[in-house]
Write a protein that holds these residues in place. Structure first.
Motif, PDB file in Angstrom:
ATOM      1  N   ILE A 143      62.792 -41.662 -20.495  1.00  0.00           N
ATOM      2  CA  ILE A 143      63.122 -40.297 -20.911  1.00  0.00           C
ATOM      3  C   ILE A 143      64.586 -40.127 -21.272  1.00  0.00           C
ATOM      4  CG2 ILE A 143      61.300 -39.327 -19.477  1.00  0.00           C
ATOM      5  CD1 ILE A 143      63.370 -38.598 -17.404  1.00  0.00           C
ATOM      6  N   ASP A 144      65.382 -41.213 -21.206  1.00  0.00           N
ATOM      7  CA  ASP A 144      66.812 -41.121 -21.464  1.00  0.00           C
ATOM      8  C   ASP A 144      67.066 -40.790 -22.929  1.00  0.00           C
ATOM      9  OD1 ASP A 144      69.494 -41.158 -21.093  1.00  0.00           O
ATOM     10  OD2 ASP A 144      69.696 -43.341 -21.014  1.00  0.00           O
ATOM     11  N   ASP A 145      67.999 -39.844 -23.135  1.00  0.00           N
ATOM     12  CA  ASP A 145      68.345 -39.463 -24.504  1.00  0.00           C
ATOM     13  C   ASP A 145      69.565 -40.206 -25.020  1.00  0.00           C
ATOM     14  OD1 ASP A 145      70.341 -38.347 -22.995  1.00  0.00           O
ATOM     15  OD2 ASP A 145      69.768 -36.261 -23.385  1.00  0.00           O
ATOM     16  N   GLY A 146      70.148 -41.088 -24.151  1.00  0.00           N
ATOM     17  CA  GLY A 146      71.298 -41.856 -24.582  1.00  0.00           C
ATOM     18  C   GLY A 146      72.594 -41.087 -24.589  1.00  0.00           C
ATOM     19  N   VAL A 147      72.591 -39.824 -24.123  1.00  0.00           N
ATOM     20  CA  VAL A 147      73.785 -38.990 -24.136  1.00  0.00           C
ATOM     21  C   VAL A 147      74.287 -38.715 -22.726  1.00  0.00           C
ATOM     22  CG1 VAL A 147      74.768 -36.772 -24.833  1.00  0.00           C
ATOM     23  CG2 VAL A 147      73.086 -37.931 -26.305  1.00  0.00           C
ATOM     24  N   SER A 148      73.433 -38.164 -21.891  1.00  0.00           N
ATOM     25  CA  SER A 148      73.841 -37.780 -20.542  1.00  0.00           C
ATOM     26  C   SER A 148      73.888 -39.003 -19.631  1.00  0.00           C
ATOM     27  CB  SER A 148      72.868 -36.739 -19.961  1.00  0.00           C
ATOM     28  OG  SER A 148      71.562 -37.262 -19.931  1.00  0.00           O
ATOM     29  N   THR A 149      74.857 -38.998 -18.724  1.00  0.00           N
ATOM     30  CA  THR A 149      74.996 -40.093 -17.761  1.00  0.00           C
ATOM     31  C   THR A 149      74.240 -39.808 -16.474  1.00  0.00           C
ATOM     32  OG1 THR A 149      77.035 -39.113 -16.917  1.00  0.00           O
ATOM     33  CG2 THR A 149      77.233 -40.754 -18.674  1.00  0.00           C
ATOM     34  N   GLN A 150      73.899 -38.544 -16.249  1.00  0.00           N
ATOM     35  CA  GLN A 150      73.150 -38.159 -15.066  1.00  0.00           C
ATOM     36  C   GLN A 150      71.883 -37.422 -15.471  1.00  0.00           C
ATOM     37  OE1 GLN A 150      75.892 -35.882 -12.643  1.00  0.00           O
ATOM     38  NE2 GLN A 150      76.394 -37.684 -11.432  1.00  0.00           N
ATOM     39  N   LEU A 151      70.897 -37.483 -14.602  1.00  0.00           N
ATOM     40  CA  LEU A 151      69.655 -36.765 -14.859  1.00  0.00           C
ATOM     41  C   LEU A 151      69.869 -35.277 -14.650  1.00  0.00           C
ATOM     42  CD1 LEU A 151      67.176 -39.119 -12.962  1.00  0.00           C
ATOM     43  CD2 LEU A 151      67.475 -38.960 -15.434  1.00  0.00           C
ATOM     44  N   ASP A 152      69.286 -34.463 -15.522  1.00  0.00           N
ATOM     45  CA  ASP A 152      69.333 -33.025 -15.294  1.00  0.00           C
ATOM     46  C   ASP A 152      68.125 -32.627 -14.449  1.00  0.00           C
ATOM     47  OD1 ASP A 152      67.132 -33.006 -17.018  1.00  0.00           O
ATOM     48  OD2 ASP A 152      68.359 -32.514 -18.773  1.00  0.00           O
ATOM     49  N   GLU A 153      68.040 -31.353 -14.134  1.00  0.00           N
ATOM     50  CA  GLU A 153      66.977 -30.882 -13.239  1.00  0.00           C
ATOM     51  C   GLU A 153      65.590 -31.127 -13.818  1.00  0.00           C
ATOM     52  OE1 GLU A 153      67.187 -29.821 -10.156  1.00  0.00           O
ATOM     53  OE2 GLU A 153      69.336 -30.227 -10.225  1.00  0.00           O
ATOM     54  N   ALA A 154      65.456 -30.958 -15.127  1.00  0.00           N
ATOM     55  CA  ALA A 154      64.146 -31.148 -15.757  1.00  0.00           C
ATOM     56  C   ALA A 154      63.695 -32.603 -15.661  1.00  0.00           C
ATOM     57  CB  ALA A 154      64.206 -30.701 -17.219  1.00  0.00           C
ATOM     58  N   LYS A 155      64.632 -33.536 -15.869  1.00  0.00           N
ATOM     59  CA  LYS A 155      64.288 -34.955 -15.800  1.00  0.00           C
ATOM     60  C   LYS A 155      63.983 -35.370 -14.363  1.00  0.00           C
ATOM     61  CE  LYS A 155      66.977 -36.217 -19.895  1.00  0.00           C
ATOM     62  NZ  LYS A 155      68.139 -36.965 -20.412  1.00  0.00           N
ATOM     63  N   ARG A 156      64.749 -34.835 -13.414  1.00  0.00           N
ATOM     64  CA  ARG A 156      64.462 -35.147 -12.006  1.00  0.00           C
ATOM     65  C   ARG A 156      63.085 -34.621 -11.610  1.00  0.00           C
ATOM     66  NH1 ARG A 156      70.094 -33.247 -10.879  1.00  0.00           N
ATOM     67  NH2 ARG A 156      71.414 -35.103 -10.858  1.00  0.00           N
ATOM     68  N   ALA A 157      62.753 -33.439 -12.095  1.00  0.00           N
ATOM     69  CA  ALA A 157      61.450 -32.855 -11.788  1.00  0.00           C
ATOM     70  C   ALA A 157      60.326 -33.701 -12.380  1.00  0.00           C
ATOM     71  CB  ALA A 157      61.386 -31.427 -12.322  1.00  0.00           C
ATOM     72  N   TYR A 158      60.547 -34.226 -13.583  1.00  0.00           N
ATOM     73  CA  TYR A 158      59.536 -35.077 -14.228  1.00  0.00           C
ATOM     74  C   TYR A 158      59.316 -36.349 -13.413  1.00  0.00           C
ATOM     75  CZ  TYR A 158      57.609 -38.516 -17.470  1.00  0.00           C
ATOM     76  OH  TYR A 158      56.849 -39.503 -18.028  1.00  0.00           O
ATOM     77  N   ILE A 159      60.409 -36.997 -13.004  1.00  0.00           N
ATOM     78  CA  ILE A 159      60.298 -38.234 -12.227  1.00  0.00           C
ATOM     79  C   ILE A 159      59.646 -37.962 -10.869  1.00  0.00           C
ATOM     80  CG2 ILE A 159      61.638 -40.030 -11.056  1.00  0.00           C
ATOM     81  CD1 ILE A 159      63.642 -39.877 -13.351  1.00  0.00           C
ATOM     82  N   ALA A 160      60.019 -36.847 -10.252  1.00  0.00           N
ATOM     83  CA  ALA A 160      59.429 -36.485  -8.959  1.00  0.00           C
ATOM     84  C   ALA A 160      57.922 -36.289  -9.083  1.00  0.00           C
ATOM     85  CB  ALA A 160      60.096 -35.225  -8.419  1.00  0.00           C
ATOM     86  N   GLN A 161      57.502 -35.667 -10.171  1.00  0.00           N
ATOM     87  CA  GLN A 161      56.078 -35.443 -10.381  1.00  0.00           C
ATOM     88  C   GLN A 161      55.347 -36.763 -10.655  1.00  0.00           C
ATOM     89  OE1 GLN A 161      55.214 -32.762 -13.584  1.00  0.00           O
ATOM     90  NE2 GLN A 161      53.026 -32.676 -13.147  1.00  0.00           N
ATOM     91  N   GLU A 162      55.980 -37.646 -11.438  1.00  0.00           N
ATOM     92  CA  GLU A 162      55.350 -38.917 -11.767  1.00  0.00           C
ATOM     93  C   GLU A 162      55.156 -39.785 -10.525  1.00  0.00           C
ATOM     94  OE1 GLU A 162      54.333 -40.531 -14.809  1.00  0.00           O
ATOM     95  OE2 GLU A 162      54.199 -38.404 -15.356  1.00  0.00           O
ATOM     96  N   LEU A 163      56.122 -39.745  -9.599  1.00  0.00           N
ATOM     97  CA  LEU A 163      56.079 -40.609  -8.418  1.00  0.00           C
ATOM     98  C   LEU A 163      55.609 -39.893  -7.162  1.00  0.00           C
ATOM     99  CD1 LEU A 163      59.411 -42.597  -8.975  1.00  0.00           C
ATOM    100  CD2 LEU A 163      57.086 -43.266  -9.579  1.00  0.00           C
ATOM    101  N   GLN A 164      55.278 -38.592  -7.310  1.00  0.00           N
ATOM    102  CA  GLN A 164      54.775 -37.805  -6.179  1.00  0.00           C
ATOM    103  C   GLN A 164      55.769 -37.780  -5.022  1.00  0.00           C
ATOM    104  OE1 GLN A 164      51.652 -36.037  -6.295  1.00  0.00           O
ATOM    105  NE2 GLN A 164      52.070 -36.545  -8.427  1.00  0.00           N
ATOM    106  N   VAL A 165      57.027 -37.445  -5.345  1.00  0.00           N
ATOM    107  CA  VAL A 165      58.077 -37.331  -4.334  1.00  0.00           C
ATOM    108  C   VAL A 165      58.822 -36.020  -4.557  1.00  0.00           C
ATOM    109  CG1 VAL A 165      58.374 -39.822  -4.101  1.00  0.00           C
ATOM    110  CG2 VAL A 165      59.751 -38.576  -5.766  1.00  0.00           C
ATOM    111  N   ASN A 166      59.740 -35.699  -3.641  1.00  0.00           N
ATOM    112  CA  ASN A 166      60.540 -34.492  -3.777  1.00  0.00           C
ATOM    113  C   ASN A 166      61.684 -34.711  -4.757  1.00  0.00           C
ATOM    114  OD1 ASN A 166      58.974 -33.204  -1.804  1.00  0.00           O
ATOM    115  ND2 ASN A 166      60.254 -34.017  -0.165  1.00  0.00           N
ATOM    116  N   VAL A 167      62.110 -33.631  -5.390  1.00  0.00           N
ATOM    117  CA  VAL A 167      63.233 -33.705  -6.321  1.00  0.00           C
ATOM    118  C   VAL A 167      64.496 -34.161  -5.586  1.00  0.00           C
ATOM    119  CG1 VAL A 167      64.722 -32.383  -7.895  1.00  0.00           C
ATOM    120  CG2 VAL A 167      62.253 -31.965  -7.856  1.00  0.00           C
ATOM    121  N   GLY A 168      64.668 -33.711  -4.343  1.00  0.00           N
ATOM    122  CA  GLY A 168      65.828 -34.118  -3.558  1.00  0.00           C
ATOM    123  C   GLY A 168      65.870 -35.612  -3.338  1.00  0.00           C
ATOM    124  N   GLU A 169      64.700 -36.243  -3.165  1.00  0.00           N
ATOM    125  CA  GLU A 169      64.657 -37.691  -2.978  1.00  0.00           C
ATOM    126  C   GLU A 169      65.049 -38.414  -4.261  1.00  0.00           C
ATOM    127  OE1 GLU A 169      61.326 -38.688   0.324  1.00  0.00           O
ATOM    128  OE2 GLU A 169      60.555 -37.721  -1.462  1.00  0.00           O
TER     129      GLU A 169
END
Length: 296
Positions: A143-169
């Motif tokens: 999902i990397d756009d090649g611009v941002s160096t850190q994940l934003d909230e939307a990307k963290r939420a996507y990864i959390a949903q894909e792996l069934q974990v909390n956004v904080g983790e």
């Protein structure tokens, strides 16, 4: 202790890999025959042939984990341990190819090795953290756009949903993977002589504070002994059993021992505590000590 991957070791590893990849594959029938011979007859020659034929599977799996900074040879060794465990537990009558069964054991052994040695700080202690550790980079690259160096909230939420974990983790693992281990003996800059450990605060009391605490503790202990000596034998017994033991006795238990009611034990204890408090207050000159003893 860092892993040592010398040119000689690398050369030996390459030779081992070439030899392992040249071993012919096993037919299904011969694989089952070897598995039965090992399980039923403990035929070590059959085990050796079975394991040797699937070393290519160990090497293939190790190549997928080589980006975690650990030597290829160490990954192959751990994968071989997993392969041996698979051979010990394989049940040929289930009609599953040994390679399919062994793949899980090989991957699991390598992942455990990586988690133990990737950092001096223990990583991946739960199933969720383990999934994050091995999949965060893959999903981030997806999902990397090649611009941002850190994940934003939307990307963290996507990864959390894909792996069934909390956004904080996800956020915590992102920070963990972004920071490498650093020695406290390293200098703070290439030109500086100061080390990072020089700036760590010492939480221990200084010599003056340590002496003061030790001296005050000894004085208070002497005051307590004097206060106890001013009590009657029965009062001393009740105070020792009720206040000075880790497993203090109940009022009812002491009443049975002393032959009085538990209410009478409570009254004697209250009176003894008042006597001790009065004795201790006579010694306390510091207002802080007086406040402490008043509420003891």
């Amino acid at each position: 202790m860092p892993f040592i991957d010398t040119p000689e070791t690398q050369k030996a590893n390459r030779r081992f890999i070439r030899e392992s990849m040249d071993v012919p594959l096993l037919s299904r029938e011969h694989e089952l025959e070897l598995a039965y011979r090992w399980r039923n007859d403990r035929d070590e020659a059959a085990l050796h042939e079975l394991v040797t034929a699937y070393m290519r599977l160990v090497i293939s799996t190790a190549s997928r984990f080589r980006n975690y900074g650990l030597p290829m040879g160490d990954l192959v060794q751990e994968g071989t341990v997993g392969l041996m465990q698979a051979a010990a537990r394989f049940e040929p009558e289930r009609e599953v190819r040994f390679s399919t069964y062994a793949a899980w054991w090989i991957r699991s052994a390598m992942q455990d090795f990586i988690l133990r040695n990737w950092s001096v700080v223990r990583t991946g202690t739960t199933a969720a953290q383990k999934a994050l550790f091995f999949n965060l980079r893959r999903l981030r690259a997806k999902i990397d756009d090649g611009v941002s160096t850190q994940l934003d909230e939307a990307k963290r939420a996507y990864i959390a949903q894909e792996l069934q974990v909390n956004v904080g983790e996800v956020e915590a693992m992102e920070m963990r993977l972004a920071s490498a281990d650093q020695s406290l003996n390293a200098t703070i800059s290439p030109t500086a002589e100061d080390e990072w450990q020089d700036f760590l605060p010492d939480q221990r009391p200084n010599p003056e504070e340590a002496f003061s605490q030790s001296h005050d503790g000894e004085a208070r202990t002497a005051w307590l002994v004097e206060a106890l000596s001013g009590l009657s034998p029965r009062e001393q017994t009740i105070i020792r059993e009720r206040r000075l033991r880790d497993d203090s006795r109940t009022l009812e238990e002491l009443g049975k021992v002393l032959g009085i009611s538990k209410e009478r034990v409570r009254q004697i204890e209250h009176r003894a505590l008042q006597k001790m408090r009065a004795s201790l207050m006579r010694h306390a000159e510091d207002p802080a000590d007086q406040l402490l003893l008043a509420h003891a």
